[in-house]
Design an enzyme around this catalytic site. Structure first.
Site, PDB file in Angstrom:
ATOM      1  N   CYS A  66       2.584  -0.456  -2.599  1.00  0.00           N
ATOM      2  CA  CYS A  66       3.329   0.481  -2.073  1.00  0.00           C
ATOM      3  C   CYS A  66       2.712   1.713  -2.083  1.00  0.00           C
ATOM      4  O   CYS A  66       2.880   2.703  -1.263  1.00  0.00           O
ATOM      5  CB  CYS A  66       4.733   0.352  -2.456  1.00  0.00           C
ATOM      6  SG  CYS A  66       5.520  -0.889  -2.170  1.00  0.00           S
ATOM      7  N   ASP A  79     -10.883  -4.728  -0.771  1.00  0.00           N
ATOM      8  CA  ASP A  79     -10.702  -4.765  -2.106  1.00  0.00           C
ATOM      9  C   ASP A  79     -11.427  -3.990  -2.874  1.00  0.00           C
ATOM     10  O   ASP A  79     -12.668  -3.941  -2.887  1.00  0.00           O
ATOM     11  CB  ASP A  79     -10.523  -6.397  -2.393  1.00  0.00           C
ATOM     12  CG  ASP A  79     -10.133  -6.804  -3.470  1.00  0.00           C
ATOM     13  OD1 ASP A  79      -9.191  -7.496  -3.477  1.00  0.00           O
ATOM     14  OD2 ASP A  79     -10.719  -6.315  -4.681  1.00  0.00           O
ATOM     15  N   HIS A  95       2.750  -7.649  -4.761  1.00  0.00           N
ATOM     16  CA  HIS A  95       3.077  -7.341  -3.445  1.00  0.00           C
ATOM     17  C   HIS A  95       2.484  -8.325  -2.495  1.00  0.00           C
ATOM     18  O   HIS A  95       1.042  -8.466  -2.768  1.00  0.00           O
ATOM     19  CB  HIS A  95       2.706  -5.877  -3.202  1.00  0.00           C
ATOM     20  CG  HIS A  95       3.005  -5.476  -1.974  1.00  0.00           C
ATOM     21  ND1 HIS A  95       3.627  -4.049  -1.756  1.00  0.00           N
ATOM     22  CD2 HIS A  95       2.786  -5.785  -0.568  1.00  0.00           C
ATOM     23  CE1 HIS A  95       3.971  -3.730  -0.346  1.00  0.00           C
ATOM     24  NE2 HIS A  95       3.040  -4.844   0.278  1.00  0.00           N
ATOM     25  N   HIS A 106       0.214 -10.412  -0.414  1.00  0.00           N
ATOM     26  CA  HIS A 106      -1.289  -9.871   0.080  1.00  0.00           C
ATOM     27  C   HIS A 106      -1.955 -11.046   0.627  1.00  0.00           C
ATOM     28  O   HIS A 106      -2.119 -12.114  -0.158  1.00  0.00           O
ATOM     29  CB  HIS A 106      -2.143  -8.991  -0.564  1.00  0.00           C
ATOM     30  CG  HIS A 106      -2.425  -9.494  -2.290  1.00  0.00           C
ATOM     31  ND1 HIS A 106      -1.276  -9.361  -2.999  1.00  0.00           N
ATOM     32  CD2 HIS A 106      -3.386  -9.794  -2.723  1.00  0.00           C
ATOM     33  CE1 HIS A 106      -1.719  -9.887  -4.304  1.00  0.00           C
ATOM     34  NE2 HIS A 106      -2.996 -10.225  -3.953  1.00  0.00           N
ATOM     35  N   HIS A 131      -5.919 -12.173   1.204  1.00  0.00           N
ATOM     36  CA  HIS A 131      -7.396 -11.975   1.077  1.00  0.00           C
ATOM     37  C   HIS A 131      -8.305 -12.367   2.477  1.00  0.00           C
ATOM     38  O   HIS A 131      -8.068 -13.576   2.375  1.00  0.00           O
ATOM     39  CB  HIS A 131      -8.024 -12.561  -0.385  1.00  0.00           C
ATOM     40  CG  HIS A 131      -7.541 -12.114  -1.544  1.00  0.00           C
ATOM     41  ND1 HIS A 131      -8.120 -11.329  -2.433  1.00  0.00           N
ATOM     42  CD2 HIS A 131      -6.085 -12.416  -2.108  1.00  0.00           C
ATOM     43  CE1 HIS A 131      -7.077 -11.030  -3.597  1.00  0.00           C
ATOM     44  NE2 HIS A 131      -6.176 -11.841  -3.260  1.00  0.00           N
TER      45      HIS A 131
HETATM   46  P1  DGP Z   1      -4.622 -11.066  -6.576  1.00  0.00           P
HETATM   47  O1  DGP Z   1      -5.217 -11.148  -7.698  1.00  0.00           O
HETATM   48  O2  DGP Z   1      -4.465 -12.091  -5.279  1.00  0.00           O
HETATM   49  O3  DGP Z   1      -3.287 -10.509  -6.826  1.00  0.00           O
HETATM   50  O4  DGP Z   1      -5.439  -9.703  -5.772  1.00  0.00           O
HETATM   51  C1  DGP Z   1      -5.230  -8.460  -6.098  1.00  0.00           C
HETATM   52  C2  DGP Z   1      -6.575  -7.893  -5.721  1.00  0.00           C
HETATM   53  O5  DGP Z   1      -5.896  -6.661  -5.476  1.00  0.00           O
HETATM   54  C3  DGP Z   1      -7.803  -8.046  -6.327  1.00  0.00           C
HETATM   55  O6  DGP Z   1      -8.482  -8.432  -5.719  1.00  0.00           O
HETATM   56  C4  DGP Z   1      -8.089  -6.473  -6.807  1.00  0.00           C
HETATM   57  C5  DGP Z   1      -7.253  -5.897  -5.897  1.00  0.00           C
HETATM   58  N1  DGP Z   1      -7.063  -4.592  -6.375  1.00  0.00           N
HETATM   59  C6  DGP Z   1      -6.325  -4.147  -7.559  1.00  0.00           C
HETATM   60  N2  DGP Z   1      -5.984  -2.957  -7.622  1.00  0.00           N
HETATM   61  C7  DGP Z   1      -6.644  -2.284  -6.547  1.00  0.00           C
HETATM   62  C8  DGP Z   1      -6.577  -1.007  -6.116  1.00  0.00           C
HETATM   63  O7  DGP Z   1      -6.318  -0.096  -6.713  1.00  0.00           O
HETATM   64  N3  DGP Z   1      -7.372  -0.802  -4.840  1.00  0.00           N
HETATM   65  C9  DGP Z   1      -7.955  -1.709  -4.191  1.00  0.00           C
HETATM   66  N4  DGP Z   1      -8.475  -1.405  -2.954  1.00  0.00           N
HETATM   67  N5  DGP Z   1      -7.789  -2.948  -4.705  1.00  0.00           N
HETATM   68  C10 DGP Z   1      -7.165  -3.288  -5.675  1.00  0.00           C
END
Ligand code: DGP
Length: 114
Positions: A7, A30, A98, A100, A102
């Protein structure tokens, strides 16, 4: 939602590299890519995971999936293929609560999904 990382990214309070945006969806790279292309597609309305999709409108859910396809097309992934993954809950190692998706591509994926 307060204290939700994604968010805050949608709000611009935490920087991100935007790939796509529309009224319902935001997509960004990511921070720790697991493939040459690794984009996260998220609904702007906060819901925790796929398990909470009932809190989203059908249009918002459709917009997320449509956006996955648009991102894949824009990133040049539709010729050789790509993978869309949504981790849901502890067993799936969901780390950001949240919803998402991939979008992963740019190399041959493993045959195992888990
Ligand atoms: P999951 O493990 O499925 O909940 O994936 C969360 C993803 O979020 C993980 O691949 C890394 C990404 N991520 C975590 N923090 C940040 C951030 O601050 N910025 C970005 N761009 N991605 C993030």
């Amino acid at each position: 939602m307060e204290n939700c990382l994604f968010c805050k990214i949608i709000a611009g309070d935490i920087p991100s590299t935007k790939v796509y945006e529309d009224d319902d969806v935001y997509a960004f790279r990511d921070i720790a890519p697991q493939a040459p292309t690794h984009v996260l597609v998220i609904p702007k309305r906060h819901v925790a995971s796929v398990a909470a999709c009932g809190e989203l409108s059908d249009a918002a859910i459709a917009a997320c999936l449509r956006a996955c396809g648009k991102v894949a097309e824009a990133e040049g992934l539709t010729v050789k293929g790509f993978r869309v993954v949504s981790n849901c809950g502890d067993d799936a190692c969901q780390s950001v609560h949240h919803l998402h998706f991939h979008v992963l591509g740019g190399r041959k994926m493993g045959e195992q999904m888990a």
